[in-house]
Design a protein around this motif. Structure first.
Motif, PDB file in Angstrom:
ATOM      1  N   ASP A  29       0.682  -1.342  -0.336  1.00 17.86           N
ATOM      2  CA  ASP A  29       0.163   0.150  -0.656  1.00 17.86           C
ATOM      3  C   ASP A  29       0.708   1.201   0.047  1.00 17.86           C
ATOM      4  OD1 ASP A  29      -1.703   1.952   0.234  1.00 17.86           O
ATOM      5  OD2 ASP A  29      -2.394   1.403   1.987  1.00 17.86           O
ATOM      6  N   THR A  30       1.283   1.713  -1.286  1.00 18.23           N
ATOM      7  CA  THR A  30       2.369   3.099  -1.107  1.00 18.23           C
ATOM      8  C   THR A  30       1.336   4.558  -1.167  1.00 18.23           C
ATOM      9  OG1 THR A  30       1.016   3.627  -3.683  1.00 18.23           O
ATOM     10  CG2 THR A  30       3.281   2.074  -3.410  1.00 18.23           C
ATOM     11  N   VAL A  31      -0.580   3.922  -0.732  1.00 21.78           N
ATOM     12  CA  VAL A  31      -0.925   5.117  -0.062  1.00 21.78           C
ATOM     13  C   VAL A  31      -0.189   5.410   1.252  1.00 21.78           C
ATOM     14  CG1 VAL A  31      -3.081   6.422  -0.069  1.00 21.78           C
ATOM     15  CG2 VAL A  31      -2.736   5.345  -1.923  1.00 21.78           C
ATOM     16  N   LYS A  32      -0.627   4.379   1.991  1.00 14.00           N
ATOM     17  CA  LYS A  32      -0.116   4.404   3.565  1.00 14.00           C
ATOM     18  C   LYS A  32       0.441   5.594   4.468  1.00 14.00           C
ATOM     19  CE  LYS A  32      -0.158   1.067   7.731  1.00 14.00           C
ATOM     20  NZ  LYS A  32       0.175   0.066   7.739  1.00 14.00           N
ATOM     21  N   GLY A  33       0.231   6.635   5.078  1.00 18.03           N
ATOM     22  CA  GLY A  33       1.580   7.304   4.986  1.00 18.03           C
ATOM     23  C   GLY A  33       1.766   8.558   4.376  1.00 18.03           C
ATOM     24  N   ILE A  34       1.265   8.668   3.279  1.00 18.04           N
ATOM     25  CA  ILE A  34       1.467   9.900   2.707  1.00 18.04           C
ATOM     26  C   ILE A  34       1.307  10.677   3.165  1.00 18.04           C
ATOM     27  CG2 ILE A  34      -0.723   9.742   1.567  1.00 18.04           C
ATOM     28  CD1 ILE A  34       2.734  10.395  -0.539  1.00 18.04           C
ATOM     29  N   SER A  35       0.577  10.900   4.149  1.00 20.80           N
ATOM     30  CA  SER A  35       0.689  12.730   4.820  1.00 20.80           C
ATOM     31  C   SER A  35       1.569  12.843   5.785  1.00 20.80           C
ATOM     32  CB  SER A  35      -0.691  12.443   5.578  1.00 20.80           C
ATOM     33  OG  SER A  35      -2.435  13.033   4.668  1.00 20.80           O
ATOM     34  N   TYR A  36       1.956  11.637   6.156  1.00 17.35           N
ATOM     35  CA  TYR A  36       3.415  11.256   6.824  1.00 17.35           C
ATOM     36  C   TYR A  36       4.751  12.178   5.975  1.00 17.35           C
ATOM     37  CZ  TYR A  36       7.595  10.593   9.820  1.00 17.35           C
ATOM     38  OH  TYR A  36       8.473   9.935  10.507  1.00 17.35           O
ATOM     39  N   ARG A  37       4.712  11.498   5.379  1.00 16.92           N
ATOM     40  CA  ARG A  37       5.916  12.111   4.652  1.00 16.92           C
ATOM     41  C   ARG A  37       5.847  13.098   4.101  1.00 16.92           C
ATOM     42  NH1 ARG A  37       4.187   6.584   2.360  1.00 16.92           N
ATOM     43  NH2 ARG A  37       4.018   6.907   0.910  1.00 16.92           N
ATOM     44  N   ALA A  38       4.516  13.489   3.077  1.00 14.44           N
ATOM     45  CA  ALA A  38       4.919  15.324   2.320  1.00 14.44           C
ATOM     46  C   ALA A  38       5.159  15.545   3.967  1.00 14.44           C
ATOM     47  CB  ALA A  38       2.507  14.937   2.485  1.00 14.44           C
ATOM     48  N   ARG A  39       4.753  15.689   4.737  1.00 15.35           N
ATOM     49  CA  ARG A  39       5.174  16.307   5.716  1.00 15.35           C
ATOM     50  C   ARG A  39       6.541  16.532   6.125  1.00 15.35           C
ATOM     51  NH1 ARG A  39       0.416  14.638   9.463  1.00 15.35           N
ATOM     52  NH2 ARG A  39       2.368  13.735  10.157  1.00 15.35           N
ATOM     53  N   VAL A  40       6.782  15.686   6.074  1.00 16.73           N
ATOM     54  CA  VAL A  40       8.892  15.030   6.092  1.00 16.73           C
ATOM     55  C   VAL A  40       9.530  16.153   5.314  1.00 16.73           C
ATOM     56  CG1 VAL A  40      10.704  13.674   6.323  1.00 16.73           C
ATOM     57  CG2 VAL A  40       8.444  13.052   8.040  1.00 16.73           C
ATOM     58  N   GLU A  57       9.170  19.785   5.102  1.00 14.37           N
ATOM     59  CA  GLU A  57      10.379  20.304   6.298  1.00 14.37           C
ATOM     60  C   GLU A  57      11.951  20.056   5.641  1.00 14.37           C
ATOM     61  OE1 GLU A  57      11.250  21.936   8.901  1.00 14.37           O
ATOM     62  OE2 GLU A  57       9.674  21.827   9.177  1.00 14.37           O
ATOM     63  N   GLU A  58      11.795  19.281   4.628  1.00 14.08           N
ATOM     64  CA  GLU A  58      13.324  19.021   4.828  1.00 14.08           C
ATOM     65  C   GLU A  58      13.699  19.993   3.217  1.00 14.08           C
ATOM     66  OE1 GLU A  58      16.596  17.052   4.320  1.00 14.08           O
ATOM     67  OE2 GLU A  58      15.110  16.779   6.456  1.00 14.08           O
ATOM     68  N   GLN A  59      12.588  20.562   2.479  1.00 15.12           N
ATOM     69  CA  GLN A  59      12.451  21.229   1.449  1.00 15.12           C
ATOM     70  C   GLN A  59      12.630  22.755   1.876  1.00 15.12           C
ATOM     71  OE1 GLN A  59      11.837  21.460  -2.823  1.00 15.12           O
ATOM     72  NE2 GLN A  59      12.876  18.889  -1.244  1.00 15.12           N
ATOM     73  N   ARG A  60      11.834  23.194   3.278  1.00 15.31           N
ATOM     74  CA  ARG A  60      12.230  24.684   3.546  1.00 15.31           C
ATOM     75  C   ARG A  60      13.523  24.721   4.280  1.00 15.31           C
ATOM     76  NH1 ARG A  60       7.071  22.398   6.738  1.00 15.31           N
ATOM     77  NH2 ARG A  60       5.549  23.421   6.070  1.00 15.31           N
ATOM     78  N   ASP A  87       3.612  27.065   5.956  1.00  6.13           N
ATOM     79  CA  ASP A  87       4.115  26.579   7.276  1.00  6.13           C
ATOM     80  C   ASP A  87       2.813  25.546   7.289  1.00  6.13           C
ATOM     81  OD1 ASP A  87       1.508  27.724   8.008  1.00  6.13           O
ATOM     82  OD2 ASP A  87       2.736  28.828   9.326  1.00  6.13           O
ATOM     83  N   GLU A  88       2.629  24.381   8.194  1.00  3.90           N
ATOM     84  CA  GLU A  88       1.879  23.114   8.687  1.00  3.90           C
ATOM     85  C   GLU A  88       0.694  23.753   8.591  1.00  3.90           C
ATOM     86  OE1 GLU A  88       2.986  20.123   7.383  1.00  3.90           O
ATOM     87  OE2 GLU A  88       3.930  21.089   7.006  1.00  3.90           O
ATOM     88  N   GLU A  89       0.079  24.675   9.436  1.00  2.00           N
ATOM     89  CA  GLU A  89      -0.976  25.784   9.677  1.00  2.00           C
ATOM     90  C   GLU A  89      -1.924  25.835   8.308  1.00  2.00           C
ATOM     91  OE1 GLU A  89      -3.933  28.911  11.833  1.00  2.00           O
ATOM     92  OE2 GLU A  89      -1.084  28.548  11.752  1.00  2.00           O
ATOM     93  N   TYR A  90      -1.454  25.788   7.146  1.00  2.00           N
ATOM     94  CA  TYR A  90      -1.497  25.932   5.673  1.00  2.00           C
ATOM     95  C   TYR A  90      -2.284  24.382   5.241  1.00  2.00           C
ATOM     96  CZ  TYR A  90      -2.098  26.704   0.920  1.00  2.00           C
ATOM     97  OH  TYR A  90      -2.286  27.004  -0.168  1.00  2.00           O
ATOM     98  N   PHE A 106      -1.047  19.279  -2.404  1.00  3.02           N
ATOM     99  CA  PHE A 106       0.443  18.619  -2.022  1.00  3.02           C
ATOM    100  C   PHE A 106       0.424  17.333  -1.962  1.00  3.02           C
ATOM    101  CE2 PHE A 106       4.479  18.233  -0.111  1.00  3.02           C
ATOM    102  CZ  PHE A 106       4.902  19.162  -0.388  1.00  3.02           C
ATOM    103  N   ASN A 107      -0.442  16.373  -1.729  1.00  5.08           N
ATOM    104  CA  ASN A 107       0.280  15.673  -1.952  1.00  5.08           C
ATOM    105  C   ASN A 107       0.235  14.930  -3.250  1.00  5.08           C
ATOM    106  OD1 ASN A 107      -0.317  14.814   1.473  1.00  5.08           O
ATOM    107  ND2 ASN A 107      -1.764  14.346   1.703  1.00  5.08           N
ATOM    108  N   ARG A 108      -0.500  15.129  -3.960  1.00  7.95           N
ATOM    109  CA  ARG A 108      -0.837  14.651  -5.454  1.00  7.95           C
ATOM    110  C   ARG A 108       0.466  14.853  -6.134  1.00  7.95           C
ATOM    111  NH1 ARG A 108      -7.570  14.349  -6.017  1.00  7.95           N
ATOM    112  NH2 ARG A 108      -7.634  13.187  -4.356  1.00  7.95           N
ATOM    113  N   THR A 109       1.171  15.876  -5.441  1.00  2.00           N
ATOM    114  CA  THR A 109       2.965  16.394  -6.174  1.00  2.00           C
ATOM    115  C   THR A 109       3.569  15.030  -5.884  1.00  2.00           C
ATOM    116  OG1 THR A 109       3.388  17.906  -4.590  1.00  2.00           O
ATOM    117  CG2 THR A 109       1.732  18.927  -5.846  1.00  2.00           C
ATOM    118  N   LEU A 110       3.727  14.579  -4.846  1.00  6.96           N
ATOM    119  CA  LEU A 110       4.114  13.327  -4.907  1.00  6.96           C
ATOM    120  C   LEU A 110       3.527  11.849  -6.125  1.00  6.96           C
ATOM    121  CD1 LEU A 110       4.558  13.797  -1.135  1.00  6.96           C
ATOM    122  CD2 LEU A 110       6.093  15.247  -3.057  1.00  6.96           C
TER     123      LEU A 110
END
Length: 279
Positions: free
Chosen positions: A140-151, A154-157, A165-168, A178-182
């Motif tokens: 399941d490659t979708v599992k955890g996508i929101s967490y990986r997106a946050r990581v 942060e790396e990009q910042r 910021d994450e509030e956005y 954003f997830n769909r950019t991944l």
């Protein structure tokens, strides 16, 4: 061989954005899960991009798929057909929020006795072997996508890339965009979205048919939050896809849990072939 199938829209939707294929003529079976749309596009019949993406794949493997093609080649061909449909409707495919996409899980009973499979996203394939082993054949490659997106953000910042910021991203629509950019990136997830990048991300393989007792294909609407996929397989094997799905829907309703579209195909490799019509 006995084939049981189930397809049902979520209580909150007007149509199912899942689809199934039961192509007994060439022994191809599959489930597809269109990704939740974030734009208001509808075609002439009022169908959104999620419905269209899943059903483009369904129609391809039902009526257009040449038996001599591998499943991977078939998924790539269906993905190009998806792109062509988006072009027909003038979809701006440079904007991720406009792109139609679908997860997929397809199997094919080959003439040499092997069972081929191909998969994208979180549509899953689970097999029971003759020795009783139950094995999830796909990841399941979708599992955890929101967490990986946050990581990733942060790396990009840290590298000076201007990202809000994450509030956005507490806004669900902004998070999905954003997830769909991944999509179809090594740190993201796999999905059929009309891009050529999908090819390398198709999970595929073969199992020997003589070693398999049963095989299950399902969309994430049949995932149970309290049970593993192996446990879910056992519950379906001991009953049926439809009874499990309806029990799950009742459980979700009684506990005010999110209920998604549900699609599943269970194939038991014993006895006479039979088919339960999709609901």
């Amino acid at each position: 061989m006995r084939v049981e199938s189930f397809l049902r829209r979520a209580p909150s939707k007007s149509v199912s954005e899942d689809a199934i294929v039961l192509n007994e003529e060439i022994n191809v079976y599959g489930v597809f899960d269109g990704a939740t749309p974030v734009t208001p596009f509808q075609d002439e019949q009022g169908m959104n991009g999620a419905y269209l993406a899943a059903n483009i794949f369904k129609d391809y493997f039902t009526t257009r798929y040449p038996e001599n093609l591998s499943l991977v080649e078939g998924v790539v061909a269906a993905n190009r057909l998806l792109r062509a449909h988006m072009e027909k409707y003038g979809i701006d495919q440079k904007k991720v929020e406009h792109i139609w996409s679908t997860c997929a899980a397809v199997i094919k009973f080959e003439k040499d006795g092997m069972i081929s499979f191909a998969q994208l996203g979180d549509c899953m394939i689970i097999a029971e072997y003759q020795n009783g082993l139950i094995k999830v054949l796909t990841r399941d490659t979708v599992k955890g996508i929101s967490y990986r997106a946050r990581v990733w953000r942060e790396e990009q910042r840290k590298q000076g890339v201007p990202i809000p910021d994450e509030e956005y991203f507490q806004d669900r629509k902004k998070q999905l965009c954003f997830n769909r950019t991944l999509a179809n990136k090594s740190f993201g997830y796999s999905v059929a979205n009309g891009t050529e990048e999908v090819g390398p991300f198709i999970q595929h393989g073969q199992v020997r048919g003589s070693e398999i007792k049963a095989i299950l294909l399902l969309t994430d609407g049949l995932f149970h939050r309290d049970y593993s996929l192996e446990e879910t397989f056992n519950m379906i094997r001991n009953a049926s896809v439809s009874s499990y799905a309806l029990d799950l829907e009742r459980h979700e309703g009684e506990n005010r849990l999110h209920s998604d579209d549900k699609a599943g195909v269970m194939i038991r490799l014993d006895g006479e072939r039979a088919q339960n019509p999709a609901l």
